[in-house]
Each structure stands twice: as C-alpha cells, then as structure tokens.
Design a protein around this motif. Sequence first.
Motif, mmCIF file in Angstrom:
data_model
loop_
_atom_site.group_PDB
_atom_site.id
_atom_site.type_symbol
_atom_site.label_atom_id
_atom_site.label_comp_id
_atom_site.label_asym_id
_atom_site.label_seq_id
_atom_site.Cartn_x
_atom_site.Cartn_y
_atom_site.Cartn_z
ATOM 1 N N ASP A 108 79.362 60.769 41.676
ATOM 2 C CA ASP A 108 78.191 61.059 40.844
ATOM 3 C C ASP A 108 78.510 62.299 40.018
ATOM 4 O O ASP A 108 78.660 63.401 40.553
ATOM 5 C CB ASP A 108 76.962 61.291 41.726
ATOM 6 N N LEU A 109 78.606 62.107 38.679
ATOM 7 C CA LEU A 109 78.885 63.202 37.770
ATOM 8 C C LEU A 109 77.645 63.487 36.935
ATOM 9 O O LEU A 109 77.085 62.587 36.307
ATOM 10 C CB LEU A 109 80.054 62.850 36.836
ATOM 11 N N THR A 110 77.204 64.750 36.961
ATOM 12 C CA THR A 110 76.059 65.181 36.161
ATOM 13 C C THR A 110 76.487 66.337 35.265
ATOM 14 O O THR A 110 77.012 67.335 35.754
ATOM 15 C CB THR A 110 74.885 65.627 37.055
ATOM 16 N N ARG A 111 76.249 66.178 33.976
ATOM 17 C CA ARG A 111 76.585 67.232 33.020
ATOM 18 C C ARG A 111 75.321 67.607 32.255
ATOM 19 O O ARG A 111 74.737 66.801 31.546
ATOM 20 C CB ARG A 111 77.661 66.747 32.048
ATOM 21 N N ARG A 112 74.887 68.855 32.420
ATOM 22 C CA ARG A 112 73.697 69.370 31.744
ATOM 23 C C ARG A 112 74.090 70.531 30.840
ATOM 24 O O ARG A 112 74.914 71.367 31.216
ATOM 25 C CB ARG A 112 72.660 69.846 32.760
ATOM 26 N N GLU A 113 73.457 70.580 29.667
ATOM 27 C CA GLU A 113 73.743 71.691 28.764
ATOM 28 C C GLU A 113 72.484 72.057 27.991
ATOM 29 O O GLU A 113 71.811 71.198 27.426
ATOM 30 C CB GLU A 113 74.872 71.345 27.795
ATOM 31 N N ASN A 114 72.176 73.351 27.983
ATOM 32 C CA ASN A 114 71.058 73.901 27.207
ATOM 33 C C ASN A 114 71.636 74.846 26.161
ATOM 34 O O ASN A 114 72.388 75.771 26.494
ATOM 35 C CB ASN A 114 70.086 74.651 28.118
ATOM 36 N N THR A 115 71.291 74.622 24.912
ATOM 37 C CA THR A 115 71.779 75.475 23.828
ATOM 38 C C THR A 115 70.622 75.866 22.928
ATOM 39 O O THR A 115 69.598 75.169 22.848
ATOM 40 C CB THR A 115 72.845 74.752 22.989
ATOM 41 N N THR A 116 70.794 76.980 22.266
ATOM 42 C CA THR A 116 69.810 77.454 21.294
ATOM 43 C C THR A 116 70.523 77.759 19.984
ATOM 44 O O THR A 116 71.504 78.502 19.962
ATOM 45 C CB THR A 116 69.102 78.720 21.796
ATOM 46 N N ARG A 117 70.011 77.152 18.911
ATOM 47 C CA ARG A 117 70.570 77.410 17.586
ATOM 48 C C ARG A 117 69.586 78.268 16.782
ATOM 49 O O ARG A 117 68.389 77.987 16.767
ATOM 50 C CB ARG A 117 70.842 76.101 16.852
ATOM 51 N N ASN A 118 70.104 79.299 16.130
ATOM 52 C CA ASN A 118 69.284 80.241 15.369
ATOM 53 C C ASN A 118 69.366 79.945 13.870
ATOM 54 O O ASN A 118 70.454 79.685 13.334
ATOM 55 C CB ASN A 118 69.747 81.671 15.634
ATOM 56 N N PHE A 119 68.202 80.020 13.214
ATOM 57 C CA PHE A 119 68.125 79.817 11.775
ATOM 58 C C PHE A 119 67.424 81.014 11.141
ATOM 59 O O PHE A 119 66.892 81.897 11.837
ATOM 60 C CB PHE A 119 67.362 78.515 11.457
ATOM 61 N N SER A 120 67.407 81.045 9.841
ATOM 62 C CA SER A 120 66.762 82.163 9.124
ATOM 63 C C SER A 120 65.271 82.178 9.392
ATOM 64 O O SER A 120 64.660 81.143 9.684
ATOM 65 C CB SER A 120 67.031 82.033 7.620
ATOM 66 N N GLY A 121 64.702 83.360 9.268
ATOM 67 C CA GLY A 121 63.267 83.516 9.482
ATOM 68 C C GLY A 121 62.876 83.494 10.934
ATOM 69 O O GLY A 121 61.686 83.334 11.258
ATOM 70 N N GLY A 122 63.847 83.641 11.838
ATOM 71 C CA GLY A 122 63.536 83.662 13.268
ATOM 72 C C GLY A 122 63.311 82.300 13.871
ATOM 73 O O GLY A 122 62.898 82.187 15.026
ATOM 74 N N VAL A 123 63.561 81.255 13.106
ATOM 75 C CA VAL A 123 63.376 79.906 13.622
ATOM 76 C C VAL A 123 64.548 79.567 14.560
ATOM 77 O O VAL A 123 65.707 79.826 14.254
ATOM 78 C CB VAL A 123 63.317 78.888 12.468
ATOM 79 N N THR A 124 64.217 78.992 15.705
ATOM 80 C CA THR A 124 65.243 78.556 16.672
ATOM 81 C C THR A 124 64.977 77.127 17.101
ATOM 82 O O THR A 124 63.830 76.643 17.048
ATOM 83 C CB THR A 124 65.258 79.454 17.918
ATOM 84 N N VAL A 125 66.041 76.471 17.525
ATOM 85 C CA VAL A 125 65.936 75.107 18.041
ATOM 86 C C VAL A 125 66.593 75.071 19.422
ATOM 87 O O VAL A 125 67.772 75.398 19.564
ATOM 88 C CB VAL A 125 66.627 74.084 17.110
ATOM 89 N N ASP A 126 65.797 74.726 20.433
ATOM 90 C CA ASP A 126 66.317 74.582 21.791
ATOM 91 C C ASP A 126 66.696 73.119 22.018
ATOM 92 O O ASP A 126 65.864 72.218 21.806
ATOM 93 C CB ASP A 126 65.272 75.006 22.827
ATOM 94 N N GLU A 127 67.947 72.928 22.429
ATOM 95 C CA GLU A 127 68.422 71.571 22.696
ATOM 96 C C GLU A 127 68.832 71.453 24.161
ATOM 97 O O GLU A 127 69.509 72.336 24.691
ATOM 98 C CB GLU A 127 69.613 71.225 21.800
ATOM 99 N N SER A 128 68.415 70.392 24.769
ATOM 100 C CA SER A 128 68.738 70.142 26.175
ATOM 101 C C SER A 128 69.239 68.713 26.314
ATOM 102 O O SER A 128 68.611 67.781 25.801
ATOM 103 C CB SER A 128 67.508 70.348 27.060
ATOM 104 N N SER A 129 70.387 68.557 26.986
ATOM 105 C CA SER A 129 70.942 67.215 27.170
ATOM 106 C C SER A 129 71.457 67.071 28.597
ATOM 107 O O SER A 129 71.841 68.048 29.236
ATOM 108 C CB SER A 129 72.081 66.956 26.173
ATOM 109 N N GLN A 130 71.438 65.845 29.067
ATOM 110 C CA GLN A 130 71.955 65.552 30.400
ATOM 111 C C GLN A 130 72.605 64.179 30.390
ATOM 112 O O GLN A 130 72.082 63.233 29.798
ATOM 113 C CB GLN A 130 70.838 65.583 31.446
#
Length: 977
Positions: free
Chosen positions: A598-620
């Motif tokens: 059983d292989l589980t790969r999880r990753e949480n990342t945050t990308r920063n944009f201008s004006g303080g906007v961020t995008v949180d990405e979560s994958s499994q």
Amino acid sequence: SGESAVAREGEAPVTQVVVRPRDAVQWALYYPPIIDPYRPGAEVEDAAAGAVRESLKLFAQGDLQGALSRLDEVPIGLRDAGYYTYRGSLLLYVGRVDEAEADINQALAQNPTDAGAISLSSIIALTQNDREEALRLASQAVQVQPDIAAPHIALSYAQQSNFDLEAALASAQKAAEVEPKNALAWARVAELELSHGFLGRAVESAEKSVSLSPDLARTQWILGFSYLTQIRITKALPAFEAAIKLNPADPMARLGLGLAKIRRGKLEEGRRDIEIAAILNPSDSIIRSYLGKAYFEEKRDELAGTEYNLAKTLDPKDPTPWFYNAIRLQTENKPVQALKDNKKSIELNGNRAVYRSSLLLDQDVAARSAALARIYDDLGFEQLGLVEAWYSVNTDPSNFSAHRFLADSYAAIPRHEISRVSELLQSQLLQPLNITPIQPRLSSSDLFIFESSGPANLSNNEFNPLFARNGPRFQFDGIAGSNSTSGGDLILSGIHGPMSYSLGYFHYDTDGFRRNNDFQQDAYDIFLQGNISARHSLQMQLHRTNVEQGDITLRFDPDNFSEGLQRNVDMESVRLGYHYMPAPGSDFVASAIVQARDLTRRENTTRNFSGGVTVDESSQRDIDSELGTIELQHLKSSTRFNIVLGAGYYEQPNEEDEFSETTLNIPGQPPIPQPPNDPPPEDFTIKQSNAYVYYHIAHRDKVKWILGLSADSYDDPSFFDRDQVNPKFGFIWKATSATTVRGALFRVLKRAFAANQTIEPTQIAGFNQFFDDLNGSDSRRYGLAVDQRIGAQWFAGIELTARDVDAPSDITVLTSGQSQAVTTDRDEQLHRAYLNWVPTNKIAVSVAPWLEKLERDFKKGLEDRTRPNKVDTYHVPINFRYFFRNGLRMRLRPTYIDQEIEFPNISGGTDAFGDEFWVVDASIGYRLPKRLGIVNLEARNVFDEDFRFQDTDLEGEPRQPVMQPERTFYLRFTVAL
C-alpha cells in the motif's frame, strides 16, 4: 620445531622429524587396513590353525595386542606366507612399520606373488610418500590376483594420492564387487563417496560395511561420519562411541565424536574429544586444524592460533589452517595478516584434490573467496572485495556463502537494491541450516558472524567444516546520532535439531538535515528453515515493513524540495522456498512470494501570487497492490561447466485512486474551495513471465565464458508492454596468477519484482544486470575490467562500463486517436578504478576514483525541467585505516567531488551548473574482547562543508542520501552473544 618424541615401554624417548615439506598433502592419517584377516590354508596343522583362529577372534573384538600375542604361539616352522602377510597387516595397523616390513618381506620371500603382501608394500610406500612406487606395487598386486579385494583397495589409496579421486572410487567399488562381503572394501567405498559428496550412497555403503564387520572400529567411525553429513546426530554418536570402544587409540573416532557433540551444542565436551584425538595423533595437521576451530568457537583465540600454526608446520601444503587462521586474525583486528593467510589458503587449495572431487574444490574456492572479500571490506578495499565476491559466485553459482557476501557488499552501492536483496534470497534458498542472522532491513550489519565460513558438508575427508551447533544467538546493531537519529536491529537466531530460525526487528528514525527531511522505518522478519532430509529443505519467511518519509531526495538546488510531501509505504510479504539436491552438483530451488503493498503519496503546496493571493493545493495518490510470483531454477555444476536454468511468472493486480483539491485565498475574503478532482479508482493487472539459461564454461583453468539467453514478456495494460529476447555474454580470464580480465555485454528488460527479489543471476562476469529503472525499461550494458595484484602489498584495477536505456515515461501522447506511452533514451557511463596498498601489518590505504555520466534525451516539447537531463560526477574517495593491537581502529576518508549538471530551460536549451568540494569523514572504532561486538564513533563531513549535490538515482524510489551538507556525528555499535 617439527619434531615429535616416541616413548616405548622400557626405552628412552626417541625424537623423530615429522615435518615433510616435500609432501603434496599429508594424505594418510595412519596406515589404513586393506586386507581381511588371514585364512590359513589346509596344510596348516590344527595347533597352528587354533592359534590363528583365536587371533582372528581377538582381532574382530578389537583386541589387537591379544591378536598379535596369539600369533606368536604358532611354531616358526608352520608360518607360511599367508601367516606373515596377516601378522604384517596387524603390525602395520598399529603403526609398527619396521616389524611389519620384516613380515611382509618374509611373506614375499616364500611367495613372490602374494597379492596381499604386495598390497601392504604399496601402503607402506604410499605413507612414506613414494607415490609412484605405491602405484606400481598396487597395480602389480591387481594383475597378480584381481579376484580379491586387497589389491584394489591398495590401488584406490595410490590413485587417491595421485589426485585421481574418480579412479580411486572406481577401484574401491571393484574391491567391493570382487568380495561383496569384505567390510573394509565397503568402508573404503563409503569414504570415497563422502569425498565426492554422494551423501546418501555413502550411508548405504557404510551401513553395509558395519553389517559385515560390526566389530571393526574403522567401519563404525566411517558410518558415524556418513550419518554426521546428514545431521543424523542420534545415529552418528553411537557409531563413534562403538568405534572408540573397539579401538580406543583410533584418533578419527574421537574426532568424529567431538564434531557430533559440537553439532548437538555441547561445545566443551566436543572440544575435549578433539583434544584426545590430537593426543592420539599429535603430528596430524588436520586434527590440529579442527582443534584450533574448537578453541576459536570457545573464544580462546591464543590457543586457536597455536593449533593453526602447528598445523601449518606439520603439513605446509594443507590450506585449511591458513583459512581458519585468516578468520581468527580478522576478528582480532588484524585484517592485513588475515589477507595474507587467506590468499595463501587459496593458493594451496589445489592440494585438497587428494581429499575432494574437483566439484567440491570449486566450492572451497568460492567459500574462501567470499571470506577474502570480507577481509577486503574490513580494510576498506570495497571494490576489490566486490571483485572477489563476483569471482566466487561465478566459480560456483550454487555456493550460498558467496551469494551472501555479494548481498552484503551491494548494501553500500547506490542503485543496486534489487541485486542486493536478490543475492540474499539466492543465499537463503541454497544455504544449509546455519545461525547467521537475517537482518530485517535486508542488508548487512557491520559485524559478520563467521559461523558459516566454508562448505556445508562435513565428513571425515572434509577438512573445512561448518561448526553450526544447536543453540540460540543474539545480535543487536544500534545507531544514535545527529538530527535525532536512532535505530537498530534486534535479532535472535539459532538452530535446534533439523530446524533453524531468525527473528528480527529493525527501527530507524531521523529528522534529517532540513525541513521535511524526516524518515522512519520499522521492519519485522521471521525466517524458518527445516531439513526434511539431507537432500530436501523447506523455508518460510514472513516480512513486514512500514516507511514514513518526507522529501528525502538530495537535489542540486538546496531549495528544491517540498515542505508538504509525505510518502508512506506499508508492505507485508510471505515467502516460501524449497531446495532439493538430488546429487552433488545438482540443485533445484523454488521460490514463491505473495506480497500486499500500500503506497500513499500526499502533498500540500501553496503558490503565491501578486496582491497576497495564494492557492492551496492538496493531492493524494493511493496504489494498493496484491502481487505474487513463483520462480523455479536448476543449477548444474561440474568440473568444467555450470548451468543455471530457470523460469518465473509474476502477476500484480492494482487499484489506483487519486484525489486533489484546490482552495483560493484572497485577502479579506473567506477561502474559496474549488470543485475537487476525484476520478473513479482505476483497476489494472500487470502480468509478466520470463525464462533464462546461463552457461558457465571453464577453459583450461584460465578462462570462464558466460553465455546466456533470457526471454521476457511484460504487460501493463494501463501503461506499457514489451516482449523481447536478451542475449548475454561475458568472460573472466586469468591472464596470469596476478592478472584478471573481465568483460561482458548483455541486454535486460526491467520487469517488476515481488519484494524486489529474483533468483535469476544478477550479474554477468561481475557486471550488474538489474537496476532500479522504471518497469519495462530496455537496457544494454557493455563492460571491460582489469584487476591486477602487484606483489604482496599492492592491488589495482580499472572498470569501464556503458549502459543504454530505453525507458518508458509517465507522459503519454495521442497517436492515431490512441494514448501511447512516450519513451526516453538514457545513456549512462560508470568508470571506476582502485589502488590499494598495505604498507605494514597495521596500515591500509586505498584510492578508488569513479566517474559517472548520465544523460537523458527527452522528446522535444516534453522536457521535464524539474529533473536534470545531464549529470557528470567525479568522485575520488581516499581511505586511510590504522589497526591497533588492542582492538582499536581508526579511519580517515577525505573525498573529492566535482559535479557538473544541466537542466532543460523554457527556451529549449539548457542551463549549466556545477560544484566542486571536499568532504572529510573520520571514525574510531573498537573491537570488544571475546568477539562480543564492535563500537564505532563516526564523524561525517567533519569540516561542515556546505555543498550542492544532485543524487544520481534519478528514476528509482526516494532513498536516504549518501552524504549531507552539514557536520553529523553517529555512534554505531554491534553486540553479539
């Protein structure tokens, strides 16, 4: 000083020289009996016949002195040629050779064609090392009277002394044929069958011998050794005890009794019996070697060394004490002296042809080469150790100790994980019952226990025994150090009768040198092996591993890592193994593995944009696999060739599930979740089958040719499939006694492996076949190497290899409306050299530079800018080691590294980077007294060098980096009880 003293009743002791350096081998333990008791002719009067009958009765009861005394009652005038031959045989049997010669000469004077007397003359000539005269006399006796056993028995001894065991066995069988009720003939047959490894036949012949003459000590102790080879201790013990009762002065009976007791776990009692054997025959080098081994097992190393030195002096041509002493010296922190002694044992190995068949001699070479490789590892001569391990495996592919050492050697080499655990599997399948621990993490420990040095079979003609004995053994390997690093192996192994076991637990935990660089692993292992009979063995292994890790890959850009990546692997496997040896040189092995992963790969990342906007990405991503494989193999060995023939089938049902979600964060507003991506799970099954044949041919003891062919079928319906035939070619050429040339070229299809293991040969002439490539990769490898010994102190070598890989990519494109996998071409070069030097008995120095060049050719427009397309790494480690008499050892290892790397850029070109630096490692260690273990304090990157380095394992699963850009300290220790 090469002398002994003989004391007779009423006489002063007389010294005599016992060292005979001209001997090829001290082949005769004493004057062996060859004729049945005298049967007086009809012309002998009743009074004489009565005395002879009484003598025969006493002889049968084991009372030799009484038998001789009764013969003295026969009047001189009635003593015929048969009488003198019979009395001469009794005198010779107790070692009174001068008196025996007088009787034999008298018999020949009365009857020059007395075949019995001529046969006895052959035995005397042989024991006095006149092999040509012994052969002439024995042949003459056979011509004079071919229908009796004695001449054929004498001829078998003469042929044995001339290194012709096959003819010796044939002569012994002829003796049993012409006199089917001759006990000595059947005993001789059993003895030679043991020498050839025909264990089952030897028992049958020995039992026949005892049934004919149960009151002869020789028949009893040969039966005891025959039982001992099959580990039938309850039957071996009474046979040896009966032999001792019949003839208390027989050293072989005492030796056998001692070995049987040791096998039962009664080391002290067994050692005492071997001491008695040495007292009974103090000038026998073989018994001295056994006694030294017993002292070594009792950790009385000084006494062991004394016995080995005596054995060397008593028989300078015997390789056995040199081999045992090499093991002792290594465990006493004297690897340089150990190197010299083991080299000497290999040089002398051919002298053992008088005891063993050529097939078993190859097993000796393989075992001694494996031991030599361990010594090289102690000296820091890793590449040279690998060369010896490869040579050992190619000499005898069925030798378990050679496979075990190769597995241990691969543990420190990146990208050799498949070969490492595969060699361990092959070793386990072929091994006899032994107490060597199985590490749950499937790699070597720092301390190798020498319980299994040497071939597995033990007989009265096998002078390199396996002192495996009943009882448990405990071993603990531990580590503690920087970055909250801790871990260890805890192993309980042992033997109980026809069963052996190894129970182990492994834990390793570290925070790593940067954020999210943590790694934790737990492993549990249960290994059981049982002998159904001397030919059949079964084994079962249960294994469980759990791995939790962050982003542990070392990349050139130190900021190129994920702070939110977590990877977990849970794996459970059950393995069943079977080994069947129908005859010497023939082995059938089977392996079946069932594994759930059983292989589980999880990753949480945050990308920063201008004006303080961020995008949180979560994958499994979850991949659940239940896979199984079955493999069958036949190994056939002979004097001139080895054949490895096998086939396997693998099936892996998979369920793959992916999930991802995105959240948009705008300052002053609540988080805005986006619709998740949750496709339905995908089910697919990977199937594959393979078959192969490898043919090793020895040509005039100079060249070993390796020819092979494999056929592989790989089918992955969700990704990639391939069918191909793979030719294999290699050679090992002993150009001179100091020069070895190796070469190979072959093709490989990387298939999936259950538990990463296979029983297919992992190397061709020392060039590795299986790398951790993507499944379905098609590779071709070419290699040439030269290894050179320069005198007794210098060793050098160079190896040049290239590898072309056509690997599937995880990128697909549409072709004619269908999805098709894209392949990536990869070129690899690995060039290595080494120069090793032992200037004194305490110092070892080595330089082992290597150059690794990796280059990938991406399809235009499909470049992966996160991974390099070219990496050139120059690596020059320099090793200094110093060994103290008190068990201390010191190591200093400066390493120069120069790496050049290229990444594809967005414009279609490449960006080049590089770094050049030195890393210095140092350690101090101590071997605990009585071989209780080793303690090492290690400092890595002593000067805290900050560097950039790209791990060159670009395709395999993430693994711990071999070095870190910061100073670290570790305490390693091994305790063995």
